[in-house]
Structure formats: C-alpha cells, structure tokens
Design a protein around this motif. Sequence first.
Motif, PDB file in Angstrom:
ATOM      1  N   GLU A 112       0.942  -1.129   0.049  1.00 62.43           N
ATOM      2  CA  GLU A 112      -0.183  -0.150   0.126  1.00 62.43           C
ATOM      3  C   GLU A 112       0.878   1.221   0.145  1.00 62.43           C
ATOM      4  O   GLU A 112       1.765   1.360   0.949  1.00 62.43           O
ATOM      5  CB  GLU A 112      -0.877   0.149   1.185  1.00 62.43           C
ATOM      6  N   ASP A 113       0.691   2.140  -0.759  1.00 61.68           N
ATOM      7  CA  ASP A 113       1.479   3.202  -0.918  1.00 61.68           C
ATOM      8  C   ASP A 113       1.400   4.137   0.212  1.00 61.68           C
ATOM      9  O   ASP A 113       2.511   4.673   0.663  1.00 61.68           O
ATOM     10  CB  ASP A 113       1.091   4.215  -2.275  1.00 61.68           C
ATOM     11  N   GLU A 114       0.387   4.466   0.784  1.00 62.92           N
ATOM     12  CA  GLU A 114       0.190   5.329   1.989  1.00 62.92           C
ATOM     13  C   GLU A 114       1.072   4.714   3.065  1.00 62.92           C
ATOM     14  O   GLU A 114       1.816   5.392   3.823  1.00 62.92           O
ATOM     15  CB  GLU A 114      -1.099   5.649   2.515  1.00 62.92           C
ATOM     16  N   ASP A 115       0.781   3.438   3.267  1.00 65.10           N
ATOM     17  CA  ASP A 115       1.694   2.880   4.321  1.00 65.10           C
ATOM     18  C   ASP A 115       3.107   2.805   4.213  1.00 65.10           C
ATOM     19  O   ASP A 115       3.845   2.954   5.249  1.00 65.10           O
ATOM     20  CB  ASP A 115       1.044   1.393   4.722  1.00 65.10           C
ATOM     21  N   LEU A 116       3.578   2.513   2.912  1.00 67.45           N
ATOM     22  CA  LEU A 116       4.990   2.405   2.719  1.00 67.45           C
ATOM     23  C   LEU A 116       5.540   3.961   2.831  1.00 67.45           C
ATOM     24  O   LEU A 116       6.564   4.096   3.632  1.00 67.45           O
ATOM     25  CB  LEU A 116       4.974   2.093   1.232  1.00 67.45           C
ATOM     26  N   GLN A 117       4.843   5.038   2.255  1.00 66.76           N
ATOM     27  CA  GLN A 117       5.393   6.459   2.736  1.00 66.76           C
ATOM     28  C   GLN A 117       5.303   6.851   4.153  1.00 66.76           C
ATOM     29  O   GLN A 117       6.236   7.310   4.463  1.00 66.76           O
ATOM     30  CB  GLN A 117       4.575   7.333   1.989  1.00 66.76           C
ATOM     31  N   GLN A 118       4.342   6.155   5.191  1.00 69.78           N
ATOM     32  CA  GLN A 118       4.627   6.392   6.319  1.00 69.78           C
ATOM     33  C   GLN A 118       5.799   5.840   6.900  1.00 69.78           C
ATOM     34  O   GLN A 118       6.371   6.361   7.790  1.00 69.78           O
ATOM     35  CB  GLN A 118       3.064   5.869   7.018  1.00 69.78           C
ATOM     36  N   LEU A 119       5.986   4.613   6.478  1.00 72.61           N
ATOM     37  CA  LEU A 119       7.268   3.751   7.197  1.00 72.61           C
ATOM     38  C   LEU A 119       8.506   4.432   6.682  1.00 72.61           C
ATOM     39  O   LEU A 119       9.384   4.717   7.362  1.00 72.61           O
ATOM     40  CB  LEU A 119       7.044   2.547   6.914  1.00 72.61           C
ATOM     41  N   GLU A 120       8.395   5.035   5.476  1.00 70.38           N
ATOM     42  CA  GLU A 120       9.656   5.814   4.959  1.00 70.38           C
ATOM     43  C   GLU A 120       9.628   7.330   5.868  1.00 70.38           C
ATOM     44  O   GLU A 120      10.948   7.739   6.142  1.00 70.38           O
ATOM     45  CB  GLU A 120       9.695   6.171   3.549  1.00 70.38           C
ATOM     46  N   ARG A 154      16.022   9.432  11.903  1.00 70.28           N
ATOM     47  CA  ARG A 154      17.411  10.100  11.523  1.00 70.28           C
ATOM     48  C   ARG A 154      17.542  11.256  12.029  1.00 70.28           C
ATOM     49  O   ARG A 154      18.610  11.625  12.573  1.00 70.28           O
ATOM     50  CB  ARG A 154      17.456   9.752  10.042  1.00 70.28           C
ATOM     51  N   MET A 155      16.383  12.001  11.841  1.00 70.66           N
ATOM     52  CA  MET A 155      16.580  13.436  12.169  1.00 70.66           C
ATOM     53  C   MET A 155      16.690  13.868  13.738  1.00 70.66           C
ATOM     54  O   MET A 155      17.385  14.543  14.164  1.00 70.66           O
ATOM     55  CB  MET A 155      15.508  14.433  11.618  1.00 70.66           C
ATOM     56  N   LEU A 156      16.013  13.015  14.602  1.00 69.73           N
ATOM     57  CA  LEU A 156      15.966  13.127  15.901  1.00 69.73           C
ATOM     58  C   LEU A 156      17.223  12.485  16.601  1.00 69.73           C
ATOM     59  O   LEU A 156      17.452  12.995  17.618  1.00 69.73           O
ATOM     60  CB  LEU A 156      14.592  12.026  16.653  1.00 69.73           C
ATOM     61  N   HIS A 157      17.737  11.283  16.079  1.00 72.80           N
ATOM     62  CA  HIS A 157      18.675  10.624  16.681  1.00 72.80           C
ATOM     63  C   HIS A 157      20.052  10.637  15.936  1.00 72.80           C
ATOM     64  O   HIS A 157      21.123  10.128  16.459  1.00 72.80           O
ATOM     65  CB  HIS A 157      18.340   9.332  16.893  1.00 72.80           C
ATOM     66  N   GLY A 158      20.254  11.233  14.625  1.00 73.52           N
ATOM     67  CA  GLY A 158      21.250  11.445  13.944  1.00 73.52           C
ATOM     68  C   GLY A 158      21.801  10.137  13.454  1.00 73.52           C
ATOM     69  O   GLY A 158      22.872  10.090  13.067  1.00 73.52           O
ATOM     70  N   VAL A 159      21.008   9.367  13.061  1.00 74.00           N
ATOM     71  CA  VAL A 159      21.307   7.797  12.800  1.00 74.00           C
ATOM     72  C   VAL A 159      21.322   7.720  11.311  1.00 74.00           C
ATOM     73  O   VAL A 159      20.418   8.172  10.609  1.00 74.00           O
ATOM     74  CB  VAL A 159      20.052   6.565  13.088  1.00 74.00           C
TER      75      VAL A 159
END
Length: 76
Positions: free
Chosen positions: A10-18, A25-30
């Motif tokens: 499902e496109d919407e679910d895939l985008q949500q996971l991405e 990454r933004m919060l933890h710098g990973v």
Amino acid sequence: MLSIMICEDEDEDLQQLERASSACRMLHGVDYKVESFRNARHLLLNYDPAEYDILFFDILMEEENGIELAQQIRKK
C-alpha cells in the motif's frame, strides 16, 4: 550505517514507514538506507541477511502473507 528493508503493497503505508525512518534519523542522527519492495517475491530475491539490520513486513498483502515471508527469511 543502518540498513532497513520494507515490504509493503500500500502506497500510503509505505510512505508512512519511510517518513518514520526519516524522522528517526533527524531526531537521533542515525545514518541509514531504506530499500522498499511491493511484494515478498522481489524482497526475497534481493535479501541478504548480512546486509540488513531492520525488516518491516506488511502482514496482509494482496497475494502474500508477511508472517510467511518472515518465516522464509528466518530460514535464510
């Protein structure tokens, strides 16, 4: 670098996971890379257990089952 593999039809679910991966990454710098697949067959053809750290599977896909996919991955 963290390697993430996603199997979601499902496109919407895939985008949500991405987006969730990006927020982490933004919060933890990973630093990470994400590879996405629309079905289990394509994922299995590209899966290398030494290459991926985190796997996300859709449980209910149109012609596939994420639980069965996880069992096949565990065998590898």
